[in-house]
Every structure is written in structure tokens, then in C-alpha cells.
Design a protein around this motif. Structure first.
Motif, PDB file in Angstrom:
ATOM      1  N   ARG A   7       0.903  -1.185   0.033  1.00  0.00           N
ATOM      2  CA  ARG A   7       0.111   0.167  -0.167  1.00  0.00           C
ATOM      3  C   ARG A   7       0.771   1.209  -0.135  1.00  0.00           C
ATOM      4  NH1 ARG A   7      -5.221  -0.050   2.988  1.00  0.00           N
ATOM      5  NH2 ARG A   7      -6.198   1.456   1.974  1.00  0.00           N
ATOM      6  N   ILE A  11      -2.216   7.495   4.828  1.00  0.00           N
ATOM      7  CA  ILE A  11      -3.507   7.555   5.531  1.00  0.00           C
ATOM      8  C   ILE A  11      -3.399   8.732   6.574  1.00  0.00           C
ATOM      9  CG2 ILE A  11      -4.788   6.127   6.787  1.00  0.00           C
ATOM     10  CD1 ILE A  11      -3.368   3.912   5.637  1.00  0.00           C
ATOM     11  N   GLY A  18     -12.220   6.011  11.881  1.00  0.00           N
ATOM     12  CA  GLY A  18     -11.785   4.689  11.998  1.00  0.00           C
ATOM     13  C   GLY A  18     -12.898   3.739  12.295  1.00  0.00           C
ATOM     14  N   ARG A  30     -10.494   1.162  15.034  1.00  0.00           N
ATOM     15  CA  ARG A  30      -9.268   0.683  14.257  1.00  0.00           C
ATOM     16  C   ARG A  30      -8.703   2.065  13.597  1.00  0.00           C
ATOM     17  NH1 ARG A  30     -10.664  -4.584  10.747  1.00  0.00           N
ATOM     18  NH2 ARG A  30      -8.567  -4.864  11.018  1.00  0.00           N
ATOM     19  N   LYS A  31      -7.508   2.279  13.889  1.00  0.00           N
ATOM     20  CA  LYS A  31      -6.981   3.432  13.344  1.00  0.00           C
ATOM     21  C   LYS A  31      -6.081   2.971  11.972  1.00  0.00           C
ATOM     22  CE  LYS A  31      -8.508   6.467  15.855  1.00  0.00           C
ATOM     23  NZ  LYS A  31      -9.460   7.627  15.093  1.00  0.00           N
ATOM     24  N   LEU A  32      -5.057   1.930  12.136  1.00  0.00           N
ATOM     25  CA  LEU A  32      -4.603   1.216  10.960  1.00  0.00           C
ATOM     26  C   LEU A  32      -4.529  -0.199  11.221  1.00  0.00           C
ATOM     27  CD1 LEU A  32      -1.201   3.461  11.226  1.00  0.00           C
ATOM     28  CD2 LEU A  32      -2.914   3.588   9.522  1.00  0.00           C
ATOM     29  N   THR A  33      -4.809  -0.882  10.181  1.00  0.00           N
ATOM     30  CA  THR A  33      -4.885  -2.484  10.203  1.00  0.00           C
ATOM     31  C   THR A  33      -3.645  -2.941   9.299  1.00  0.00           C
ATOM     32  OG1 THR A  33      -5.922  -2.323   8.043  1.00  0.00           O
ATOM     33  CG2 THR A  33      -7.349  -1.903   9.576  1.00  0.00           C
ATOM     34  N   SER A  34      -3.664  -4.280   9.309  1.00  0.00           N
ATOM     35  CA  SER A  34      -2.599  -4.933   8.742  1.00  0.00           C
ATOM     36  C   SER A  34      -2.350  -4.688   7.390  1.00  0.00           C
ATOM     37  CB  SER A  34      -2.536  -6.338   8.953  1.00  0.00           C
ATOM     38  OG  SER A  34      -3.820  -6.906   8.399  1.00  0.00           O
ATOM     39  N   ASP A  36      -2.738  -1.731   6.148  1.00  0.00           N
ATOM     40  CA  ASP A  36      -2.346  -0.545   5.940  1.00  0.00           C
ATOM     41  C   ASP A  36      -0.855  -0.196   6.288  1.00  0.00           C
ATOM     42  OD1 ASP A  36      -5.105   0.517   5.590  1.00  0.00           O
ATOM     43  OD2 ASP A  36      -5.231   0.712   7.788  1.00  0.00           O
ATOM     44  N   THR A  37      -0.313  -1.504   6.962  1.00  0.00           N
ATOM     45  CA  THR A  37       0.934  -1.412   7.401  1.00  0.00           C
ATOM     46  C   THR A  37       1.959  -2.567   6.891  1.00  0.00           C
ATOM     47  OG1 THR A  37       0.552  -2.649   9.588  1.00  0.00           O
ATOM     48  CG2 THR A  37       0.324  -0.204   9.510  1.00  0.00           C
ATOM     49  N   ALA A  42      -0.749  -3.163  13.856  1.00  0.00           N
ATOM     50  CA  ALA A  42      -1.967  -2.342  13.866  1.00  0.00           C
ATOM     51  C   ALA A  42      -2.015  -1.513  15.007  1.00  0.00           C
ATOM     52  CB  ALA A  42      -3.060  -3.428  14.017  1.00  0.00           C
ATOM     53  N   ALA A 115       0.763  -7.309  13.213  1.00  0.00           N
ATOM     54  CA  ALA A 115      -0.674  -7.093  12.968  1.00  0.00           C
ATOM     55  C   ALA A 115      -1.590  -8.190  12.727  1.00  0.00           C
ATOM     56  CB  ALA A 115      -0.668  -6.048  11.606  1.00  0.00           C
TER      57      ALA A 115
END
Length: 150
Positions: A7, A11, A18, A30-34, A36-37, A42, A115
Motif C-alpha cells: 500500500r 493515510i 476509524g 481501528r486506526k491502522l490495520t494489517s 495499511d502497514t 496495527a 498486525a
């Protein structure tokens, strides 16, 4: 060494953005997920009220708490610490730990690594509404993810 990113877009989330869900009494956003990173970590915001927390437990992933609001009592291994706003508490993988919110309201950012562990929180949210009535299901989920209640 070059890391291939899955990705490649930044973000930005506002404070109220979220996907929020309930995990027992906690509201997690959830702010960042697997995705996203790239699976590294996470990030979620945890919110709850005085007296809420997590019983002593251990699991094979790391967690880091950054207190945004209120006061948390953290126990990690044999170290107990009161954590006010701005405090950071890092839980190494496998460490026995728990926490309790001491203030009327508590909020913390929780970084989870790797994550893939976020799947535990989501499954508990989907399948367990109350520990008193759903303890058998909770134990099943804990066993699946290597989490041990103490």
C-alpha cells in the motif's frame, strides 16, 4: 535492502475516524490495520471507563499503550506503574500483564505487533459479549491465538 510496499498511499484520519467496535466493555477504534502497514503492526484507540481493564494474561504478540486521556494502572511482569496522560507502556511478547482504568474515562492508543494479532480482538468482538456467560468461547479463542489468561 528494498522493502516492497503493498500500500503506497498515506493515510490521514481525524480523531473520530476509524472503524469502532466493542470488545467486552472496551470500545476499540481501528486506526491502522494489517493491510495499511504491510502486516507490521496495527493501531487502535481503546476507550473505557473507571474500573474497566484487562485481567492478567500473556500472548505471543507485543502491545504498546500510549495514554491519551485519564490514568491507567499497568502491571507488566512484576512491575506496576500508574500511567497518566502522555505515558507509554510497552508489553513484550509473552509478558504477563494487565491494566485497569483509574480515572472516570480512559483512552489509549494501542500498537499491536505483528498486525496479524488484531484478528484476536476482532474475533472476541464478534463472538464474546460477556465473560460470565461466554467464558467457554473466550477460552476457545484464547487457545487459537496463544493467549493465556492468568
Amino acid at each position: 535492502m528494498t522493502i516492497a510496499l503493498q500500500r503506497q498511499r498515506p493515510i490521514f484520519l481525524e480523531s473520530d475516524e476509524g472503524r469502532a467496535y466493542q470488545m467486552l466493555t472496551h470500545t476499540l477504534t481501528r486506526k491502522l490495520t494489517s493491510v495499511d502497514t504491510n502486516g507490521y503492526y496495527a493501531l487502535a484507540e481503546l476507550a473505557d471507563v473507571a474500573g474497566a481493564g484487562a485481567p492478567l494474561h500473556s500472548h505471543p504478540w507485543e502491545e504498546t499503550f500510549y495514554v491519551l486521556e485519564g490514568e491507567f494502572e499497568m502491571l507488566i511482569g512484576n512491575q506496576q506503574q500508574i500511567c497518566p496522560v502522555g505515558s507509554t507502556a510497552h508489553v513484550p511478547a509473552g509478558a504477563v500483564h494487565g491494566f485497569k482504568i483509574l480515572s472516570p474515562v480512559g483512552r489509549a492508543l494501542v500498537l499491536i505487533a505483528p498486525a496479524s494479532a488484531e484478528a484476536f480482538y476482532l474475533e472476541v468482538s464478534d463472538r464474546v459479549s460477556d465473560l460470565a456467560t461466554d467464558m467457554e468461547t473466550m477460552q476457545e479463542i484464547c487457545a487459537k491465538y496463544g493467549l493465556q489468561l492468568r
